[in-house]
Enzyme design. Structure first.
Site, short mmCIF file in Angstrom:
data_model
loop_
_atom_site.label_atom_id
_atom_site.label_comp_id
_atom_site.label_asym_id
_atom_site.label_seq_id
_atom_site.Cartn_x
_atom_site.Cartn_y
_atom_site.Cartn_z
CB ALA A 14 -15.52 3.72 6.62
CE LYS A 33 -5.55 13.68 5.80
NZ LYS A 33 -4.23 13.03 6.16
CD GLU A 118 -12.27 -6.11 -9.41
OE1 GLU A 118 -12.14 -6.47 -8.40
OE2 GLU A 118 -12.50 -5.07 -9.65
CG HIS A 241 -2.61 -1.91 -8.77
ND1 HIS A 241 -2.25 -2.20 -9.81
CD2 HIS A 241 -3.95 -2.34 -8.90
CE1 HIS A 241 -3.11 -2.45 -10.78
NE2 HIS A 241 -4.08 -2.61 -10.05
NE ARG A 287 -4.96 -6.47 -8.68
CZ ARG A 287 -5.66 -5.39 -7.98
NH1 ARG A 287 -5.58 -5.26 -6.66
NH2 ARG A 287 -6.66 -5.00 -8.50
CG HIS A 348 -3.94 -0.67 -4.62
ND1 HIS A 348 -4.41 0.46 -5.29
CD2 HIS A 348 -4.80 -1.33 -4.79
CE1 HIS A 348 -5.49 0.15 -5.75
NE2 HIS A 348 -6.14 -1.10 -5.38
NE ARG A 383 -7.67 -4.76 -1.48
CZ ARG A 383 -8.30 -3.81 -2.40
NH1 ARG A 383 -9.37 -3.51 -2.47
NH2 ARG A 383 -7.36 -3.64 -3.58
CB SER A 388 -11.41 -2.66 0.41
OG SER A 388 -11.11 -2.52 -0.79
C1 LIG Z 1 -7.14 3.82 -7.03
C2 LIG Z 1 -7.91 3.08 -6.04
C3 LIG Z 1 -8.78 2.25 -6.46
C4 LIG Z 1 -9.56 1.22 -5.79
N1 LIG Z 1 -10.60 0.38 -6.17
C5 LIG Z 1 -11.00 -0.37 -5.19
C6 LIG Z 1 -12.31 -1.11 -5.78
O1 LIG Z 1 -12.42 -1.22 -6.95
N2 LIG Z 1 -12.87 -1.96 -4.89
C7 LIG Z 1 -12.64 -1.78 -3.45
O2 LIG Z 1 -13.62 -2.78 -2.64
N3 LIG Z 1 -11.50 -1.35 -3.04
C8 LIG Z 1 -10.97 -0.50 -4.07
N4 LIG Z 1 -9.92 0.58 -3.33
C9 LIG Z 1 -9.64 0.48 -2.19
C10 LIG Z 1 -10.80 1.27 -1.21
O3 LIG Z 1 -11.08 2.47 -2.18
C11 LIG Z 1 -10.44 1.95 0.07
O4 LIG Z 1 -10.20 0.83 0.80
C12 LIG Z 1 -11.79 2.12 0.96
O5 LIG Z 1 -12.44 3.39 -0.02
C13 LIG Z 1 -11.52 2.86 2.17
O6 LIG Z 1 -12.85 3.74 2.67
P1 LIG Z 1 -12.64 4.46 3.82
O7 LIG Z 1 -13.88 4.94 4.29
O8 LIG Z 1 -11.97 3.41 5.03
O9 LIG Z 1 -11.44 5.39 3.70
P2 LIG Z 1 -11.16 6.41 2.87
O10 LIG Z 1 -12.36 6.29 1.67
O11 LIG Z 1 -9.69 6.71 2.30
O12 LIG Z 1 -11.82 7.81 3.50
C14 LIG Z 1 -10.82 8.31 4.76
C15 LIG Z 1 -11.36 9.57 5.13
O13 LIG Z 1 -10.60 10.07 6.38
C16 LIG Z 1 -10.13 11.69 6.04
N5 LIG Z 1 -9.01 11.64 7.11
C17 LIG Z 1 -7.90 10.86 7.43
N6 LIG Z 1 -7.18 11.29 8.10
C18 LIG Z 1 -7.90 12.17 8.69
C19 LIG Z 1 -7.52 12.94 9.94
N7 LIG Z 1 -6.40 13.07 10.67
N8 LIG Z 1 -8.85 13.89 10.42
C20 LIG Z 1 -9.80 13.91 9.57
N9 LIG Z 1 -10.22 13.22 8.52
C21 LIG Z 1 -9.19 12.17 8.01
C22 LIG Z 1 -10.03 11.53 4.68
O14 LIG Z 1 -9.77 12.85 4.42
C23 LIG Z 1 -11.23 10.63 4.23
O15 LIG Z 1 -12.29 11.66 4.11
C24 LIG Z 1 -9.09 1.46 -4.21
C25 LIG Z 1 -8.32 2.14 -3.72
C26 LIG Z 1 -7.70 3.23 -4.52
C27 LIG Z 1 -6.82 4.13 -4.09
#
Ligand SMILES: Cc1cc2nc3c(=O)[nH]c(=O)nc-3n(C[C@H](O)[C@H](O)[C@H](O)COP(=O)(O)OP(=O)(O)OC[C@H]3O[C@@H](n4cnc5c(N)ncnc54)[C@H](O)[C@@H]3O)c2cc1C
Length: 534
Positions: A14, A33, A118, A241, A287, A348, A383, A388
């Site tokens: 994101a 972080k 899926e 999960h 699930r 999860h 979800r 996501s």
């Molecule tokens: C094992 C696993 C498998 C998954 N498989 C899938 C899949 O196949 N398909 C799918 O759609 N989704 C999947 N998901 C869910 C998906 O990965 C996440 O919902 C998505 O990656 C979230 O992206 P994001 O950018 O919102 O957050 P994230 O990718 O979690 O990034 C958050 C960022 O914010 C930073 N951060 C957090 N707090 C702070 C702070 N206080 N100050 C500064 N930085 C901070 C973190 O360090 C990180 O860089 C999976 C999740 C997991 C855990």
């Protein structure tokens, strides 16, 4: 003081996607972080859902999403996210992300995307990079960010709190001016000022003792937004999960649903099959049903885990079909071709979050939230798999368009004070912080997990309130550390999950309460919304 046009908190899919788009219109700071790649995104296995074939349609993807969301999705959001998906996938490919492809079916040459299927999807629509989609996305996005001179990445920079007009005593609508950020290397707190701040801090799996999420997932964004006065929605809907490896050394390793798909059978530690008592599809039930069944078996017997047994399959088949799972288990001393794998359900995905519109706009001016931290209405009460990453991509595009095209942000024209830490000393006993971390995570697992009751929720609420009092004292008396900051945030998020769960007197989607086991139609389309008073 550091001044930018855009402040992005988080470097998952994101944050990075938004930064790349916003950089065309100004200077961007990304504060993250830990190391840049450390995110939930990096661990995503399955892929990204998008309508990419002639056999599929937007309407089918919309209907699948609405069905999973159990009467709580915002349909207008679902339609936008689904319809804009293919364009966002095309952009990732242009940027250099490699998706797995295969020979074009029915033709002697040419290739096409290998679309996976899926649970909950009526068609094949999951684009993926083998079983490491998230890692490949991070690689491609971070390479693009590194090549962009208008983006500065601040690693080891922990956002503590948002700076808002209301906190500074400015009257009128609440507005965000940036954030106070702890430099974990120097221990100094820096002031980042920007007319637009984007929360892209991901989810909150670490609120629970068992989670598939990496250590960064402590719900910081939800906690910061709540303290800043934003509305937080639908936090009772935490997706568990069913099968995460249970091992003292290997944290948070997912055992893919495909192991059950290939014949793996769930058993108690004594070797008794139990899924036939819960669902006609046994180990291959949906699930949430499987997660609830495992939870019930564990609660009944007091065991720490159950096992997943695929030893009846020929060893070469298992090793070839699951090379990564086989290798990881073997490194942990478990040969899955000869012995069952110990597994537990694990937190999860956070379906709720900071309430936003489909462009990621929160109700605080200048503050956007996208990705897992946000509650856009896409997921509703549950979800749909692989929606996501899609939501994060679409949110990043729309938020960037919204801020730069339609409503150029106002400059920050007030004096922003620097962080006050003159009186703070180092914490005297770190054991207090460590103990409270463990207590919250265990408490949430035991009382606010997969199956809830009013009594358990009330018990949890009382304990969290006590813990919060203690954490509050600690927070004001001592110099902030990232452990203490995360502890404060998981306590806040735990409180929000408990309050949301208590506020919904029914069972819907991922929220299951034995005192209200049925779905109540009068609660359809009603979000649970919490806002800090005062
Ligand atoms: C094992 C696993 C498998 C998954 N498989 C899938 C899949 O196949 N398909 C799918 O759609 N989704 C999947 N998901 C869910 C998906 O990965 C996440 O919902 C998505 O990656 C979230 O992206 P994001 O950018 O919102 O957050 P994230 O990718 O979690 O990034 C958050 C960022 O914010 C930073 N951060 C957090 N707090 C702070 C702070 N206080 N100050 C500064 N930085 C901070 C973190 O360090 C990180 O860089 C999976 C999740 C997991 C855990």
């Amino acid at each position: 003081m550091k001044r930018f046009d855009f402040l992005v908190l988080g470097s998952g899919i994101a944050g990075l996607s938004f930064a790349l788009k916003a950089a065309a219109h100004g200077r961007v700071a990304i504060a993250t972080k830990k190391q840049s790649a450390e995110s939930n995104t990096n661990y995503a296995q399955g892929g990204i859902a998008a309508v990419m074939s002639k056999e599929d349609s937007f309407e089918l993807h919309v209907q699948d999403t609405l069905k999973a969301g159990a009467g709580l999705c915002r349909e207008s959001t679902v339609r936008v996210v689904v319809e804009e998906g293919p364009a966002r996938i095309a952009e990732l490919m242009e940027m250099g992300m490699h998706f797995t492809d295969r020979p074009l079916s029915g033709a002697s040459e040419g290739r096409e995307l290998d679309l996976g299927r899926e649970g909950g999807h009526s068609k094949r629509r999951i684009v993926h990079a083998k079983d490491m989609t998230g890692r490949e996305a991070e690689r491609a996005l971070l390479a693009a960010v590194a090549g962009n001179p208008r983006i500065e990445v601040f690693e080891d920079h922990f956002a503590i709190d948002l700076i808002t007009s209301h906190k500074l005593g400015v009257t009128g609508p609440n507005r965000c001016y940036g954030a106070y950020v702890l430099d974990r290397q120097t221990g100094e707190v820096e002031t980042f000022v920007a007319p637009v701040t984007l929360l892209a801090t991901g989810g909150c799996g670490k609120v629970y003792v068992y989670t598939t999420n990496p250590d960064i997932a402590t719900g910081d964004g939800v906690a910061m937004a709540y303290r800043a006065g934003a509305t937080i929605g639908n936090m009772e809907f935490i997706q568990f999960h069913p099968t995460c490896l249970y091992h003292p050394r290997v944290k948070s390793f997912l055992i893919s649903e495909a192991v059950r798909g290939e014949g793996g059978i769930l058993k108690t530690v004594e070797g008794r099959e139990f899924m036939d008592g819960y669902h006609p599809m046994k180990s291959l039930a949906p699930r949430d049903v499987v997660a609830r069944a495992i939870d019930s078996e564990m609660k009944r017997s007091g065991a720490d885990h159950v096992v997943l047994d695929i030893t009846h399959k020929p060893a070469p088949f298992t090793m070839d079909r699951f090379p990564n799972i086989y290798a990881t288990c073997l490194a942990a001393g478990i040969d899955m071709t000869k012995q069952p794998i110990p597994v537990v359900p694990a937190a999860h995905y956070q379906c709720g979050g900071v309430m936003t519109d489909v462009d990621g706009q929160t109700e605080i001016e200048g503050l956007f939230a996208i990705g897992e931290v946000a509650c856009t209405g896409l997921h509703g009460a549950n979800r749909l798999a692989s929606n996501s990453l899609l939501e994060a991509l679409v949110g990043a595009h729309r938020a960037a368009q919204r801020v730069v095209l339609s409503r150029p942000p106002r400059k920050v024209d007030v004096e922003v004070p620097v962080w006050e830490s003159a009186k703070a000393t180092d914490p005297d006993e770190m054991v207090v912080v460590a103990h409270n971390w463990d207590e919250i995570r265990r408490l949430m697992w035991d009382y606010v997990g997969i199956v809830r009751t009013n009594k358990r929720l009330q018990r949890a609420q009382k304990r969290i309130a006590n813990l919060q009092e203690e954490i509050h004292e600690y927070y004001w008396d001592f110099r902030v550390t990232s452990d203490l900051l995360e502890l404060r945030n998981i306590a806040t998020v735990a409180e929000l999950i408990i309050r949301s769960a208590l506020a919904r007197p029914e069972s819907r989607g991922l929220h299951y309460n034995l005192d209200h086991p049925e779905l109540d139609p009068s609660w359809a389309q009603r979000d649970t919304m919490l806002r800090r008073e005062g």
